[in-house]
Design a protein around this motif. Structure first.
Motif, mmCIF file in Angstrom:
data_model
loop_
_atom_site.group_PDB
_atom_site.id
_atom_site.type_symbol
_atom_site.label_atom_id
_atom_site.label_comp_id
_atom_site.label_asym_id
_atom_site.label_seq_id
_atom_site.Cartn_x
_atom_site.Cartn_y
_atom_site.Cartn_z
ATOM 1 N N ALA A 147 16.343 -27.634 -53.438
ATOM 2 C CA ALA A 147 17.144 -26.466 -53.063
ATOM 3 C C ALA A 147 17.768 -25.822 -54.303
ATOM 4 O O ALA A 147 18.142 -26.514 -55.246
ATOM 5 C CB ALA A 147 18.236 -26.861 -52.076
ATOM 6 N N ALA A 148 17.892 -24.508 -54.266
ATOM 7 C CA ALA A 148 18.515 -23.751 -55.359
ATOM 8 C C ALA A 148 19.986 -23.523 -55.059
ATOM 9 O O ALA A 148 20.576 -22.541 -55.504
ATOM 10 C CB ALA A 148 17.780 -22.427 -55.550
ATOM 11 N N TRP A 149 20.583 -24.417 -54.307
ATOM 12 C CA TRP A 149 21.984 -24.303 -53.926
ATOM 13 C C TRP A 149 22.563 -25.692 -53.716
ATOM 14 O O TRP A 149 21.846 -26.680 -53.645
ATOM 15 C CB TRP A 149 22.121 -23.461 -52.646
ATOM 16 N N SER A 150 23.861 -25.753 -53.620
ATOM 17 C CA SER A 150 24.577 -26.997 -53.333
ATOM 18 C C SER A 150 25.761 -26.661 -52.442
ATOM 19 O O SER A 150 25.999 -25.501 -52.129
ATOM 20 C CB SER A 150 25.046 -27.660 -54.634
ATOM 21 N N PHE A 151 26.494 -27.693 -52.048
ATOM 22 C CA PHE A 151 27.713 -27.464 -51.267
ATOM 23 C C PHE A 151 28.872 -27.257 -52.234
ATOM 24 O O PHE A 151 29.009 -27.993 -53.215
ATOM 25 C CB PHE A 151 28.026 -28.662 -50.358
ATOM 26 N N ALA B 56 28.433 -33.019 -53.453
ATOM 27 C CA ALA B 56 27.018 -33.343 -53.260
ATOM 28 C C ALA B 56 26.641 -33.484 -51.788
ATOM 29 O O ALA B 56 25.514 -33.180 -51.399
ATOM 30 C CB ALA B 56 26.674 -34.619 -54.016
ATOM 31 N N THR B 57 27.568 -33.967 -50.960
ATOM 32 C CA THR B 57 27.296 -34.169 -49.530
ATOM 33 C C THR B 57 28.479 -33.663 -48.707
ATOM 34 O O THR B 57 29.579 -33.469 -49.228
ATOM 35 C CB THR B 57 27.083 -35.664 -49.206
ATOM 36 N N ILE B 58 28.210 -33.473 -47.415
ATOM 37 C CA ILE B 58 29.284 -33.157 -46.460
ATOM 38 C C ILE B 58 29.185 -34.133 -45.299
ATOM 39 O O ILE B 58 28.112 -34.662 -45.009
ATOM 40 C CB ILE B 58 29.226 -31.696 -45.959
ATOM 41 N N ALA B 59 30.287 -34.385 -44.647
ATOM 42 C CA ALA B 59 30.350 -35.344 -43.541
ATOM 43 C C ALA B 59 29.745 -34.759 -42.274
ATOM 44 O O ALA B 59 29.750 -33.543 -42.065
ATOM 45 C CB ALA B 59 31.798 -35.737 -43.280
ATOM 46 N N ALA B 60 29.222 -35.643 -41.427
ATOM 47 C CA ALA B 60 28.689 -35.229 -40.133
ATOM 48 C C ALA B 60 29.760 -34.475 -39.355
ATOM 49 O O ALA B 60 30.924 -34.842 -39.372
ATOM 50 C CB ALA B 60 28.231 -36.452 -39.344
ATOM 51 N N GLY B 61 29.344 -33.375 -38.710
ATOM 52 C CA GLY B 61 30.266 -32.576 -37.914
ATOM 53 C C GLY B 61 31.002 -31.502 -38.692
ATOM 54 O O GLY B 61 31.744 -30.726 -38.112
ATOM 55 N N SER B 62 30.803 -31.450 -39.994
ATOM 56 C CA SER B 62 31.491 -30.425 -40.785
ATOM 57 C C SER B 62 30.507 -29.374 -41.270
ATOM 58 O O SER B 62 29.301 -29.563 -41.225
ATOM 59 C CB SER B 62 32.209 -31.061 -41.980
ATOM 60 N N SER B 63 31.045 -28.248 -41.716
ATOM 61 C CA SER B 63 30.168 -27.244 -42.309
ATOM 62 C C SER B 63 30.442 -27.190 -43.797
ATOM 63 O O SER B 63 31.562 -27.414 -44.247
ATOM 64 C CB SER B 63 30.320 -25.876 -41.670
ATOM 65 N N GLY B 64 29.374 -26.927 -44.545
ATOM 66 C CA GLY B 64 29.471 -26.854 -45.992
ATOM 67 C C GLY B 64 29.279 -25.437 -46.474
ATOM 68 O O GLY B 64 28.425 -24.705 -45.974
ATOM 69 N N THR B 65 30.077 -25.044 -47.439
ATOM 70 C CA THR B 65 29.954 -23.718 -48.032
ATOM 71 C C THR B 65 28.819 -23.736 -49.048
ATOM 72 O O THR B 65 28.783 -24.589 -49.929
ATOM 73 C CB THR B 65 31.277 -23.320 -48.725
ATOM 74 N N ALA C 248 22.143 -45.509 -43.634
ATOM 75 C CA ALA C 248 21.204 -45.834 -44.705
ATOM 76 C C ALA C 248 20.882 -44.672 -45.635
ATOM 77 O O ALA C 248 20.648 -44.871 -46.813
ATOM 78 C CB ALA C 248 19.907 -46.376 -44.103
ATOM 79 N N GLN C 249 20.847 -43.451 -45.127
ATOM 80 C CA GLN C 249 20.521 -42.306 -45.979
ATOM 81 C C GLN C 249 21.135 -41.027 -45.436
ATOM 82 O O GLN C 249 21.564 -40.981 -44.300
ATOM 83 C CB GLN C 249 19.008 -42.155 -46.115
ATOM 84 N N THR C 250 21.152 -40.010 -46.271
ATOM 85 C CA THR C 250 21.709 -38.729 -45.860
ATOM 86 C C THR C 250 20.649 -37.908 -45.133
ATOM 87 O O THR C 250 19.461 -38.139 -45.286
ATOM 88 C CB THR C 250 22.214 -37.933 -47.087
ATOM 89 N N LYS C 251 21.109 -36.958 -44.348
ATOM 90 C CA LYS C 251 20.226 -36.049 -43.622
ATOM 91 C C LYS C 251 20.066 -34.792 -44.461
ATOM 92 O O LYS C 251 21.044 -34.248 -44.959
ATOM 93 C CB LYS C 251 20.843 -35.736 -42.264
ATOM 94 N N LYS C 252 18.840 -34.341 -44.617
ATOM 95 C CA LYS C 252 18.548 -33.139 -45.401
ATOM 96 C C LYS C 252 18.682 -31.919 -44.492
ATOM 97 O O LYS C 252 18.078 -31.868 -43.427
ATOM 98 C CB LYS C 252 17.130 -33.185 -45.960
ATOM 99 N N ILE C 253 19.457 -30.937 -44.914
ATOM 100 C CA ILE C 253 19.656 -29.723 -44.117
ATOM 101 C C ILE C 253 19.511 -28.484 -44.996
ATOM 102 O O ILE C 253 19.588 -28.555 -46.218
ATOM 103 C CB ILE C 253 21.028 -29.705 -43.405
ATOM 104 N N GLY C 254 19.322 -27.349 -44.349
ATOM 105 C CA GLY C 254 19.344 -26.065 -45.032
ATOM 106 C C GLY C 254 18.032 -25.600 -45.621
ATOM 107 O O GLY C 254 18.024 -24.915 -46.639
ATOM 108 N N ASN C 255 16.903 -25.911 -44.976
ATOM 109 C CA ASN C 255 15.628 -25.499 -45.556
ATOM 110 C C ASN C 255 15.368 -23.998 -45.449
ATOM 111 O O ASN C 255 14.437 -23.491 -46.052
ATOM 112 C CB ASN C 255 14.458 -26.305 -44.981
ATOM 113 N N THR C 256 16.200 -23.274 -44.716
ATOM 114 C CA THR C 256 16.031 -21.819 -44.630
ATOM 115 C C THR C 256 17.028 -21.059 -45.502
ATOM 116 O O THR C 256 17.017 -19.838 -45.521
ATOM 117 C CB THR C 256 16.160 -21.337 -43.169
ATOM 118 N N VAL C 257 17.866 -21.789 -46.213
ATOM 119 C CA VAL C 257 18.836 -21.135 -47.100
ATOM 120 C C VAL C 257 18.106 -20.626 -48.337
ATOM 121 O O VAL C 257 17.336 -21.342 -48.959
ATOM 122 C CB VAL C 257 19.964 -22.109 -47.514
#
Length: 138
Positions: A49-53, A57-66, A106-115
């Motif tokens: 990704a060409a972006w980050s939060f 580096a990560t955000i908690a489940a149930g939250s939104s990241g900028t 065990a691992q993080t969930k990857k999100i934001g493939n359309t950003v």
């Protein structure tokens, strides 16, 4: 052959508990296992990704990241992405795959493939062609 005393004790206790539940009207008592992840599930941007939060580096489940574009002067097509909520206990359909059983996820969930991020200096778009498992809305 005589039954050992500890077996008689266990049987008597079981019968007593069953009898109490029938006479008090609470029905049969069910027993089930319970578990939860000690360290909660987290989301991170898809690989490449060409972006980050903005929050880290990560955000908690149930939250939104900028969304913060990594290129200087870059502008994202969305302001935030949502990390799916987690109940923290089984069954947790959004999180069982990446987390699995155990005391911690065990691992993080990857999100934001359309950003996507548009760079004002190059006039191009970056970050929109990455692939990965999405876990929430973008």
């Amino acid at each position: 052959m005589q039954m050992p005393s500890y077996i008689r004790f266990v049987l008597a206790g079981t019968m007593l508990l069953h009898g109490v539940s029938l006479f008090t009207g609470i029905g049969s008592m069910g027993v089930q296992a319970s578990w939860a992840w000690g360290s909660g599930p987290k989301c991170e941007p898809v690989a490449g990704a060409a972006w980050s939060f903005q929050q880290g580096a990560t955000i908690a489940a149930g939250s939104s990241g900028t969304v913060k574009c990594t290129a200087a002067g870059g502008t994202a097509n969305v302001a935030t992405v949502q990390c799916p909520t987690s109940t923290g206990t089984a069954p947790d359909s959004d999180w069982w795959g990446p987390c699995g059983p155990g005391a911690s996820c065990a691992q993080t969930k990857k999100i934001g493939n359309t950003v996507t991020c548009t760079s004002s200096t190059a006039g191009g778009t970056t970050g929109g062609t990455t692939s990965g498992t999405t876990g929430g809305t973008t």
